[in-house]
Scaffold this active site. Structure first.
Site, PDB file in Angstrom:
ATOM      1  N   HIS A  32       2.954  -0.706  -3.862  1.00  0.00           N
ATOM      2  CA  HIS A  32       3.330  -0.051  -2.608  1.00  0.00           C
ATOM      3  C   HIS A  32       4.779  -0.380  -2.234  1.00  0.00           C
ATOM      4  O   HIS A  32       5.098  -0.663  -1.081  1.00  0.00           O
ATOM      5  CB  HIS A  32       2.365  -0.430  -1.486  1.00  0.00           C
ATOM      6  CG  HIS A  32       0.958   0.028  -1.732  1.00  0.00           C
ATOM      7  ND1 HIS A  32       0.537   1.323  -1.487  1.00  0.00           N
ATOM      8  CD2 HIS A  32      -0.125  -0.625  -2.238  1.00  0.00           C
ATOM      9  CE1 HIS A  32      -0.743   1.446  -1.818  1.00  0.00           C
ATOM     10  NE2 HIS A  32      -1.162   0.282  -2.287  1.00  0.00           N
ATOM     11  N   TYR A  52      -0.542 -11.186  -0.871  1.00  0.00           N
ATOM     12  CA  TYR A  52       0.423 -10.589   0.052  1.00  0.00           C
ATOM     13  C   TYR A  52       1.455 -11.607   0.518  1.00  0.00           C
ATOM     14  O   TYR A  52       2.641 -11.310   0.589  1.00  0.00           O
ATOM     15  CB  TYR A  52      -0.293  -9.992   1.267  1.00  0.00           C
ATOM     16  CG  TYR A  52      -1.174  -8.804   0.968  1.00  0.00           C
ATOM     17  CD1 TYR A  52      -1.206  -8.205  -0.298  1.00  0.00           C
ATOM     18  CD2 TYR A  52      -1.995  -8.267   1.941  1.00  0.00           C
ATOM     19  CE1 TYR A  52      -2.024  -7.132  -0.568  1.00  0.00           C
ATOM     20  CE2 TYR A  52      -2.816  -7.173   1.688  1.00  0.00           C
ATOM     21  CZ  TYR A  52      -2.821  -6.618   0.429  1.00  0.00           C
ATOM     22  OH  TYR A  52      -3.628  -5.545   0.164  1.00  0.00           O
TER      23      TYR A  52
END
Length: 316
Positions: free
Chosen positions: A34, A303
Site C-alpha cells: 500500500h 505496521y
C-alpha cells in the site's frame, strides 16, 4: 506504539516485511505494501446507535479523522487502473481523540483475507513471487491455492476498479468486541461503505483511465463538497467464529450504522503528520477490544516496524 521485545514476534514481523520487499522491491521512505496512497482529513459524526453499542469516545461525539486510501502494491507508482497493482485497495481510518491519542480501523476492498495466520501469509507471498510466467505448472502459487481453499476463494473474488475511492466498499479483516455502558459485549466487523453507493468500471473502461485517476478524482470531488463514507458494523451471533479472518459471518446478520465520515480536504504530501502516520489494527481504546484473531498482533508489529523503517529512510 513501541516495537515488541519478544524475539519471535520481531522475527515474524521482519519475515513479513522481507516477503513484501522480495515481491515488490524496496522503495525507501514508502510502505512495503500500500505504498501509493492519498491522505484525507475530515470528521466522523456518530449515530445514537453507536453509543449504545460501545463507550468508545469517538462514538459519543463528532471526532476529527484522517483517512488514507491506497493501492495494494508496495510500489509508489502503482497504477490506479491496474488490478494487479491496485487491488485490493486499502483504507486506513484514524480517529483523532486528542494530542497523540487516537484509535484506528484498517480495512481493504475485499471481504476476506488469503491467510489464517501471518506465517501462512508469508507462504502465500513467497508462492506469488516464485510464480512468474515462465514457471512450469503447477506453479508454487497454484500449489498453494490448491491446498488452501479459502485463499483460492479470496484470489477468485472479483476485484473491479471503482470509479472513485468514494464509490468503493472496505472491510476490516478481523473482528472486534464492543463494550457498552452496561458492560454488555458484542463482537463486530467493520464495513466502510460509500454514501453514494458502489460504482465500478468495466475492464475496458478501467484500462482507458490514467494511472493516477483515483487520486485525482478524489481531489476534484472534495473541491466541490465533502466525500462521505458510512461506517457500519456487522454483528456476530452466538456461535459465529470471531477469531478467524477467513470465516465470514452469514449475510443475514444484523448491520448497524455507526456514523458518517465526511472527508473535506486532502492532507498535503509534505505534511509531517501525514508522512509519519502508522495505522494500528489493535484499537487500544476503552469500549473496543481486539478479538483473539492470530493476525492482529503480527499485523500491528509489521505496521510499526515498517513505519519506523519508513521514517528513518525518509529522514536520510
Amino acid at each position: 506504539m513501541p516495537l515488541p521485545t519478544d524475539g519471535k514476534r520481531l522475527a515474524l514481523a521482519k519475515e513479513v516485511i522481507q516477503a513484501f520487499d522480495d515481491l515488490h522491491g524496496v522503495f525507501p521512505g514508502h510502505r512495503p505494501a500500500h505504498a501509493k496512497g492519498i491522505l484525507m482529513a475530515g470528521s466522523f459524526t456518530p449515530t445514537p446507535e453507536a453509543a449504545q453499542l460501545s463507550v468508545a469516545p469517538h462514538f459519543q461525539a463528532t471526532t476529527p479523522v484522517f483517512l488514507r486510501f491506497s493501492n495494494f502494491a508496495g510500489v509508489p507508482t502503482a497504477a490506479d487502473n491496474n488490478p494487479n497493482e491496485s487491488s485490493p485497495r486499502g483504507c486506513g481510518l484514524r480517529f483523532q481523540l486528542g494530542d497523540h491519542v487516537h484509535t484506528d480501523i484498517v480495512a481493504h476492498s475485499t471481504d476476506g483475507f488469503p491467510a489464517r495466520t501471518a506465517q501462512e501469509f508469508v507462504e502465500f507471498l513467497h508462492a506469488l513471487r516464485a510464480s512468474g510466467p515462465d514457471v512450469p505448472h503447477p506453479s508454487p502459487i497454484e500449489q498453494f491455492l490448491g491446498s488452501h481453499p479459502k485463499a483460492l476463494a479470496f484470489v477468485q473474488t472479483p476485484k473491479p476498479i471503482p470509479t472513485s475511492f468514494a464509490r468503493e466498499s472496505f472491510f476490516s479483516v478481523s473482528a472486534y468486541e464492543f463494550i457498552n455502558a452496561a458492560g454488555a459485549r458484542q463482537f463486530v466487523r467493520y464495513r466502510i461503505l460509500p454514501d453514494a453507493g458502489n460504482e465500478y468500471l468495466s475492464a475496458e473502461a478501467a484500462a482507458a483511465q490514467g494511472p493516477n485517476f483515483l487520486m485525482e478524482e478524489l481531489v476534484k470531488r472534495v473541491a466541490s463538497g465533502p466525500a462521505k463514507m458510512q461506517l457500519w458494523v456487522q454483528l456476530a451471533a452466538v456461535g459465529d467464529v470471531v477469531d478467524n479472518a477467513q470465516e465470514s459471518w452469514p449475510a443475514d446478520r444484523p448491520q448497524v450504522l455507526l456514523g458518517v465520515i465526511s472527508l473535506t480536504q486532502r492532507v498535503p504530501d509534505d505534511d509531517a503528520e501525514g508522512r509519519r502516520i502508522i495505522f494500528d489494527p489493535i484499537p487500544r481504546v476503552a469500549g473496543i477490544e481486539p478479538s483473539s484473531d492470530p493476525l492482529l498482533e503480527p499485523r500491528a508489529d509489521v505496521y510499526v516496524m515498517a513505519g519506523k523503517r519508513r521514517r528513518e529512510q525518509a529522514a536520510h
